[in-house]
Design a protein around this motif. Structure first.
Motif: not given
Length: 102
Positions: A77-84
């Motif tokens: 699980q990562k953060q991409w442009q403010g989304d999970n």
């Protein structure tokens, strides 16, 4: 031909201004943006997070491409442009993709 003769012939071709490319040498490390598998030292260029239009070189031992890394395994699980986003298995042996959790 011996090695020196081959090197001399290759040098003359380069000096003569030949624009013909014989082979592309992979030069990109894992995590660098790429456009084809032949760009990558690993030989693998997969869609990255988000809309997947940007591709990144990925290690063969990983499932999902991510900028600046070797990639991640399924379930990461990562953060991409403010989304999970989560590294998901598409099934059928396809390339893993980071997707927005349901």
């Amino acid at each position: 031909m011996n090695l020196i003769a081959h090197l001399l012939a290759a040098t003359l071709i380069l000096i003569s201004g030949s624009s013909q490319v014989i082979a592309q040498v992979p030069s990109k490390n894992n995590g660098e943006a790429c456009s084809s598998n032949s760009d990558c030292l690993s030989g693998a260029c997969w869609p990255g997070p988000g809309n997947g239009q940007t591709h990144f070189c990925i290690a063969h031992s990983k499932n999902c491409a991510w900028p600046g890394t070797d990639g991640f395994m399924y379930g990461a699980q990562k953060q991409w442009q403010g989304d999970n986003v989560v590294c998901m298995d598409p099934g059928g042996g396809g390339q893993g993709r980071f997707a927005y959790p349901q």
